[in-house]
Motif scaffolding. Structure first.
Motif, mmCIF file in Angstrom:
data_model
loop_
_atom_site.group_PDB
_atom_site.id
_atom_site.type_symbol
_atom_site.label_atom_id
_atom_site.label_comp_id
_atom_site.label_asym_id
_atom_site.label_seq_id
_atom_site.Cartn_x
_atom_site.Cartn_y
_atom_site.Cartn_z
ATOM 1 N N VAL A 356 44.696 -92.695 48.030
ATOM 2 C CA VAL A 356 43.290 -92.707 48.131
ATOM 3 C C VAL A 356 42.606 -91.298 48.066
ATOM 4 C CG1 VAL A 356 41.460 -93.591 49.678
ATOM 5 C CG2 VAL A 356 43.502 -94.559 49.890
ATOM 6 N N THR A 357 41.812 -91.396 47.276
ATOM 7 C CA THR A 357 40.687 -90.193 47.335
ATOM 8 C C THR A 357 39.711 -90.311 48.335
ATOM 9 O OG1 THR A 357 40.981 -90.122 44.898
ATOM 10 C CG2 THR A 357 39.347 -89.056 45.690
ATOM 11 N N VAL A 358 39.609 -89.671 49.281
ATOM 12 C CA VAL A 358 38.776 -89.541 50.441
ATOM 13 C C VAL A 358 37.614 -88.552 50.023
ATOM 14 C CG1 VAL A 358 38.233 -89.641 52.874
ATOM 15 C CG2 VAL A 358 40.524 -90.264 51.837
ATOM 16 N N GLU A 359 36.351 -88.877 49.874
ATOM 17 C CA GLU A 359 35.264 -88.063 49.746
ATOM 18 C C GLU A 359 34.157 -87.829 50.879
ATOM 19 O OE1 GLU A 359 35.210 -88.435 44.780
ATOM 20 O OE2 GLU A 359 33.499 -89.319 45.995
ATOM 21 N N ASN A 360 33.936 -86.679 51.090
ATOM 22 C CA ASN A 360 33.112 -86.668 52.211
ATOM 23 C C ASN A 360 31.425 -86.656 51.673
ATOM 24 O OD1 ASN A 360 31.736 -86.108 54.672
ATOM 25 N ND2 ASN A 360 32.229 -83.976 54.966
ATOM 26 N N THR A 385 44.159 -87.402 48.544
ATOM 27 C CA THR A 385 43.383 -86.335 48.514
ATOM 28 C C THR A 385 42.146 -86.314 48.781
ATOM 29 O OG1 THR A 385 42.500 -87.133 46.059
ATOM 30 C CG2 THR A 385 44.813 -85.771 46.197
ATOM 31 N N THR A 386 41.421 -85.148 49.053
ATOM 32 C CA THR A 386 40.124 -85.059 49.665
ATOM 33 C C THR A 386 39.017 -84.450 48.732
ATOM 34 O OG1 THR A 386 40.723 -83.186 50.941
ATOM 35 C CG2 THR A 386 41.171 -85.112 51.991
ATOM 36 N N GLY A 387 37.984 -84.664 49.110
ATOM 37 C CA GLY A 387 36.943 -83.687 48.325
ATOM 38 C C GLY A 387 35.702 -83.921 48.837
ATOM 39 N N ASN A 388 34.472 -83.657 48.307
ATOM 40 C CA ASN A 388 33.128 -83.807 48.585
ATOM 41 C C ASN A 388 32.592 -84.827 47.626
ATOM 42 O OD1 ASN A 388 32.956 -81.952 50.847
ATOM 43 N ND2 ASN A 388 32.531 -80.208 49.252
ATOM 44 N N ALA A 389 31.830 -85.832 48.273
ATOM 45 C CA ALA A 389 30.968 -86.881 47.433
ATOM 46 C C ALA A 389 30.025 -86.061 46.648
ATOM 47 C CB ALA A 389 30.366 -87.778 48.348
ATOM 48 N N PRO A 390 29.807 -86.760 45.297
ATOM 49 C CA PRO A 390 28.815 -86.038 44.362
ATOM 50 C C PRO A 390 27.392 -85.798 44.891
ATOM 51 C CG PRO A 390 30.002 -87.800 43.257
ATOM 52 C CD PRO A 390 30.536 -87.716 44.638
ATOM 53 N N SER A 391 27.124 -86.856 45.843
ATOM 54 C CA SER A 391 25.887 -86.811 46.531
ATOM 55 C C SER A 391 25.711 -87.528 48.132
ATOM 56 C CB SER A 391 24.819 -87.436 45.664
ATOM 57 O OG SER A 391 25.173 -88.979 45.609
ATOM 58 N N PRO A 392 24.999 -87.097 48.846
ATOM 59 C CA PRO A 392 25.032 -87.855 50.117
ATOM 60 C C PRO A 392 25.181 -89.201 50.163
ATOM 61 C CG PRO A 392 23.239 -85.821 50.125
ATOM 62 C CD PRO A 392 23.913 -86.343 48.678
ATOM 63 N N ALA A 393 25.940 -89.705 51.128
ATOM 64 C CA ALA A 393 25.956 -91.115 51.285
ATOM 65 C C ALA A 393 25.423 -91.736 52.677
ATOM 66 C CB ALA A 393 27.571 -91.786 51.131
ATOM 67 N N THR A 431 38.706 -94.990 45.946
ATOM 68 C CA THR A 431 37.976 -93.836 46.333
ATOM 69 C C THR A 431 37.343 -94.348 47.431
ATOM 70 O OG1 THR A 431 37.701 -93.151 43.922
ATOM 71 C CG2 THR A 431 36.213 -92.303 45.628
ATOM 72 N N LEU A 432 37.396 -93.583 48.600
ATOM 73 C CA LEU A 432 36.894 -93.821 49.990
ATOM 74 C C LEU A 432 35.773 -92.757 50.015
ATOM 75 C CD1 LEU A 432 36.222 -95.422 52.405
ATOM 76 C CD2 LEU A 432 38.159 -93.729 53.676
ATOM 77 N N VAL A 433 34.317 -93.241 50.114
ATOM 78 C CA VAL A 433 33.180 -92.248 50.445
ATOM 79 C C VAL A 433 32.792 -92.605 51.693
ATOM 80 C CG1 VAL A 433 30.980 -91.536 49.837
ATOM 81 C CG2 VAL A 433 32.400 -92.130 47.956
ATOM 82 N N VAL A 434 33.184 -91.374 52.704
ATOM 83 C CA VAL A 434 32.658 -91.616 54.065
ATOM 84 C C VAL A 434 31.111 -91.297 54.135
ATOM 85 C CG1 VAL A 434 32.968 -90.411 56.343
ATOM 86 C CG2 VAL A 434 34.903 -90.587 54.719
ATOM 87 N N GLY A 435 30.363 -92.269 54.704
ATOM 88 C CA GLY A 435 28.923 -92.128 54.627
ATOM 89 C C GLY A 435 28.298 -91.701 56.270
ATOM 90 N N ALA A 436 27.139 -91.456 56.337
ATOM 91 C CA ALA A 436 26.678 -91.233 57.475
ATOM 92 C C ALA A 436 26.577 -92.331 58.605
ATOM 93 C CB ALA A 436 24.975 -90.980 57.250
#
Length: 507
Positions: A356-360, A385-393, A431-436
């Motif tokens: 999974v690609t995990v994005e913050n 893997t990890t990384g930052n999301a392209p924009s706030p979620a 791709t998992l985008v971790v949101g607010a």
């Protein structure tokens, strides 16, 4: 009703292909439609973009024609009347995956808040009031829909309305409906008179059966909802087993009667739209169509009225969250079994092979790393893997590529992520985008959103649940003195014995 209508219409187009256009236009001309004015709320799509369907089926008590005056009575002093009440209200829920359906009756004597409404057809309006739920129809079908939506929280996409003559037409069109009564019964109010056992009812006799509220149960509207469920279940079974669709004349008669019998919202206001809906309904087998009655409690202010009872909110929430119901036996529904099979399929992909690609998508440092570590700690691929999301979620979402749905569900279960947070993505992997809505921890807590109830058995406790395949169920004749004959109170069975000279309804 909807299933029967749709199958008739679909078959009609096939068997009358040569004259199909004329028939199509004729049937379209039969349909009476009204606007819902956006009063029913909005459905939410599931992880695969599918949405459930909720339809409010209403039976009107209106005496708005000479025919309905004759069938319903009560017009001797007033003549043909204006306005009507929704004495029958059933929320029909069709699941997003079309594997199951629920039909929930709301007793007409339920007290609730009716919102501000204006009937676009008659101009009659209200600023809102507290009253009997069936009275909202006086301000138009959209007002009845809005009232049910406000009471239950269930989004209502469509409505279907039948009057007295509509019930007669539909029962005649299917050649009668077989029903069973547990004892001799004579309801001196609806005029239903039947001996113990099974009878095939059509026309006026069918109307008498579905209108009878003094003949069954405790003599109230609660007993009537159960006998109506028995009637509709029998109608569904008969239509499924009959060879009607091989007879073009019979098919046309059924479709013509059905379109004349119903009033619908604009979203169902054409043969094409009705066929599309009925195709969805027809996918649900009888054993997966659950009937239930909203749980009630006596109204403290009026012993002849009821209010929402214990368990009703759970039932409402179960339907609103698109969960199948059990019958109260403790056994899982067929839909639940299908879900279990889907889960087993998902689990067939080993976690060790799922990366999974995990994005913050939050401003909180380390969220992606924490969630990724939780996944690898549960045995998921070290290729995560990890990384930052392209924009706030704002909302946490798990996107999956083509053919990766099963893997996405495995990941979601591991993290406690609801199906509503899954979506088909444009990439090839996960791709998992971790949101607010997930500011801390490694198991999703929902960000304060209301969870779907886990115990669907609790939802049907006290709701008299049954399924449409239960062919041996008889309507329970009331043992109480709910009717009068010659000014004397008696039970419906006693009234039957005392009125031997009166012909039975099916004679």
């Amino acid at each position: 009703m909807l299933k029967i209508l749709g199958v008739c219409l679909s078959a009609l187009i096939v068997v009358t292909a040569g004259a199909g256009w004329w028939f199509y236009q004729h049937l379209n001309g039969n349909i009476h439609s009204f606007s819902l004015d956006g009063k029913g709320g909005t459905e939410k799509a599931d992880a695969f973009g599918r949405t459930p369907i909720n339809i409010l089926v209403m039976g009107s008590d209106g005496r708005t024609s000479k025919t309905d005056c004759k069938l319903g009575g009560g017009c001797s002093a007033t003549g043909v009347q204006t306005g009507s009440n929704a004495d029958v209200q059933m929320v029909m829920h069709i699941s997003a995956d079309r594997s199951n359906a629920t039909v929930m009756s709301i007793p007409r004597d339920t007290m609730t808040k009716v919102p501000a409404c204006k009937d676009s057809a008659s101009g009659q309006s209200t600023n809102g009031y507290y009253g009997q739920i069936n009275s909202a129809l006086q301000y138009g079908p959209a007002c009845q829909v809005a009232t049910v939506h406000q009471l239950t929280g269930i989004p209502i996409d469509h409505f279907v309305k039948l009057d007295f003559s509509g019930v007669v037409k539909m029962s005649d069109a299917v050649g009668g409906v077989p029903v069973c009564v547990s004892d001799d019964v004579y309801d001196t109010y609806s005029h239903l008179k039947l001996s113990e056992g099974t009878h095939t009812l059509k026309g006026v006799a069918a109307l008498e059966f579905v209108r009878s509220r003094h003949g069954f149960g405790d003599g109230s509207d609660l007993g009537r909802t159960i006998s109506q469920h028995i009637f509709l279940s029998a109608m569904i079974r008969k239509f499924k087993s009959a060879g009607t669709l091989t007879d073009p004349g019979a098919v046309y008669g059924l479709a013509d009667a059905a379109t004349k019998a119903l009033a619908v919202d604009d979203g169902l206001g054409s043969v094409k739209k009705l066929i599309a809906l009925a195709d969805d309904v027809n996918k649900v087998p009888a054993k997966r169509i659950t009937f239930a009655t909203m749980q009630t409690a006596p109204d403290p202010a009026d012993e002849d009225r009821v209010v929402v009872g214990a368990g009703a909110r759970t039932l409402f929430s179960t339907i609103a969250h698109d969960r199948p119901l059990t019958t109260g036996s403790g056994k899982k529904s067929a839909a639940a079994s299908a879900t279990a099979k889907a889960t087993a399929t998902a689990a067939a992909v080993p976690a060790s092979e799922i990366a999974v690609t995990v994005e913050n998508g939050t401003p909180i440092t380390g969220r992606a790393s924490a969630v990724a570590a939780a996944l690898t700690g549960q045995g998921f691929s070290t290729g995560t893997t990890t990384g930052n999301a392209p924009s706030p979620a704002t909302t946490t979402m798990l996107a999956y590529g083509t053919g990766r749905e099963a893997e996405a569900r495995t990941v979601a279960r591991a993290l406690g992520l609801p199906a509503s947070h899954l979506e088909r993505g444009t990439g090839t992997g996960l791709t998992l985008v971790v949101g607010a809505d997930w500011p801390g921890g490694t198991r999703f807590t929902g960000g304060g959103s209301a969870p779907a109830p886990a115990d669907t058995k609790a939802a049907v406790s006290g709701a008299h649940a049954s399924t449409a395949d239960q062919a041996k169920t008889c309507a329970k004749v009331s043992p109480y003195k709910t009717v009068t004959l010659g000014g004397v109170s008696m039970t419906p069975s006693q009234a039957y014995a005392a009125a031997r000279s009166k012909p039975d309804s099916d004679d």
